[in-house]
Design a protein around this motif. Structure first.
Motif, PDB file in Angstrom:
ATOM      1  N   GLY A  43      26.273 -14.795  40.851  1.00 19.58           N
ATOM      2  CA  GLY A  43      26.628 -14.365  39.503  1.00 19.58           C
ATOM      3  C   GLY A  43      26.457 -12.878  39.299  1.00 19.58           C
ATOM      4  O   GLY A  43      27.303 -12.217  38.692  1.00 19.58           O
ATOM      5  N   VAL A  44      25.368 -12.333  39.795  1.00 16.34           N
ATOM      6  CA  VAL A  44      25.114 -10.892  39.658  1.00 16.34           C
ATOM      7  C   VAL A  44      26.169 -10.098  40.428  1.00 16.34           C
ATOM      8  O   VAL A  44      26.637  -9.050  39.963  1.00 16.34           O
ATOM      9  CB  VAL A  44      23.690 -10.542  40.137  1.00 16.34           C
ATOM     10  N   THR A 127      26.993 -19.111  36.620  1.00 21.08           N
ATOM     11  CA  THR A 127      27.681 -18.756  35.381  1.00 21.08           C
ATOM     12  C   THR A 127      26.770 -18.006  34.422  1.00 21.08           C
ATOM     13  O   THR A 127      27.230 -17.109  33.713  1.00 21.08           O
ATOM     14  CB  THR A 127      28.252 -20.009  34.702  1.00 21.08           C
ATOM     15  N   LEU A 128      25.493 -18.348  34.383  1.00 22.11           N
ATOM     16  CA  LEU A 128      24.568 -17.652  33.496  1.00 22.11           C
ATOM     17  C   LEU A 128      24.482 -16.171  33.852  1.00 22.11           C
ATOM     18  O   LEU A 128      24.672 -15.296  32.997  1.00 22.11           O
ATOM     19  CB  LEU A 128      23.172 -18.285  33.561  1.00 22.11           C
ATOM     20  N   TRP A 129      24.220 -15.870  35.119  1.00 25.34           N
ATOM     21  CA  TRP A 129      24.071 -14.482  35.530  1.00 25.34           C
ATOM     22  C   TRP A 129      25.397 -13.742  35.534  1.00 25.34           C
ATOM     23  O   TRP A 129      25.437 -12.531  35.265  1.00 25.34           O
ATOM     24  CB  TRP A 129      23.372 -14.391  36.877  1.00 25.34           C
ATOM     25  N   VAL A 133      25.510 -10.389  33.218  1.00 25.79           N
ATOM     26  CA  VAL A 133      25.686  -9.094  33.864  1.00 25.79           C
ATOM     27  C   VAL A 133      27.077  -8.534  33.613  1.00 25.79           C
ATOM     28  O   VAL A 133      27.248  -7.345  33.354  1.00 25.79           O
ATOM     29  CB  VAL A 133      25.400  -9.214  35.370  1.00 25.79           C
ATOM     30  N   HIS A 134      28.074  -9.376  33.652  1.00 23.73           N
ATOM     31  CA  HIS A 134      29.453  -8.903  33.555  1.00 23.73           C
ATOM     32  C   HIS A 134      30.066  -9.235  32.197  1.00 23.73           C
ATOM     33  O   HIS A 134      31.234  -9.603  32.106  1.00 23.73           O
ATOM     34  CB  HIS A 134      30.289  -9.539  34.682  1.00 23.73           C
ATOM     35  N   VAL A 135      29.310  -9.053  31.124  1.00 23.03           N
ATOM     36  CA  VAL A 135      29.761  -9.418  29.795  1.00 23.03           C
ATOM     37  C   VAL A 135      30.895  -8.510  29.309  1.00 23.03           C
ATOM     38  O   VAL A 135      31.770  -8.942  28.559  1.00 23.03           O
ATOM     39  CB  VAL A 135      28.583  -9.453  28.799  1.00 23.03           C
ATOM     40  N   TYR A 136      30.925  -7.264  29.724  1.00 23.49           N
ATOM     41  CA  TYR A 136      31.955  -6.337  29.253  1.00 23.49           C
ATOM     42  C   TYR A 136      33.008  -6.021  30.309  1.00 23.49           C
ATOM     43  O   TYR A 136      33.754  -5.071  30.162  1.00 23.49           O
ATOM     44  CB  TYR A 136      31.309  -5.032  28.777  1.00 23.49           C
TER      45      TYR A 136
END
Length: 137
Positions: A43-44, A127-129, A133-136
């Motif tokens: 995810g990261v 999916t959480l990470w 981390v990649h919200v934008y």
């Protein structure tokens, strides 16, 4: 009456049910933690689709190989793969855990053991990470 124990009685006496249950729960815990960390790393790193699946399968196989190499006696794989190797031969009906094909199938079964159990936790952490981390992106 003969009081000498048979081979089956000696083998059963060596197994302590409480120790076996404890060891099984520890293996479950180690696999769960390592695959959750692998999901977090995927995810990261922002891996998507097939790349994430490849990380999951690689982490699963690597975890199981490390468990066998570090915790088991590699000179006697039949002792640790008995649940996969005890298949019956159709013509004879006897247990056939000694053939090379059955042992190879047991190794494949051992390498992918837990694939369904730990897939959900991997996807959850992935999916959480990825979302954090990649919200934008």
């Amino acid at each position: 009456m003969d009081a000498t124990p048979t081979q089956a009685q000696l083998a059963a006496a060596r197994l302590n049910p409480e120790a076996l249950q404890h060891n099984t729960s520890q293996l479950y815990y180690v696999r769960s933690i390592l695959l959750s960390v692998a999901g977090s790393a995927a995810g990261v790193l922002g891996l998507r689709t097939w790349a994430g699946l490849l990380v999951y399968l690689s982490a699963l196989v690597l975890t199981n190989i490390l468990l066998v190499l570090l915790l088991a006696n590699p000179s006697r794989p039949q002792a640790h793969l008995h649940s996969f190797a005890l298949k019956t031969n159709a013509p004879t009906g006897r247990a056939g855990g000694s053939s090379a094909g059955t042992l190879a199938l047991a190794w494949v079964g051992w390498l992918f053991e837990g694939a369904q159990e730990f897939g959900f936790s991997f996807v959850l952490w992935w999916t959480l990470w990825s979302a954090l981390v990649h919200v934008y992106d």
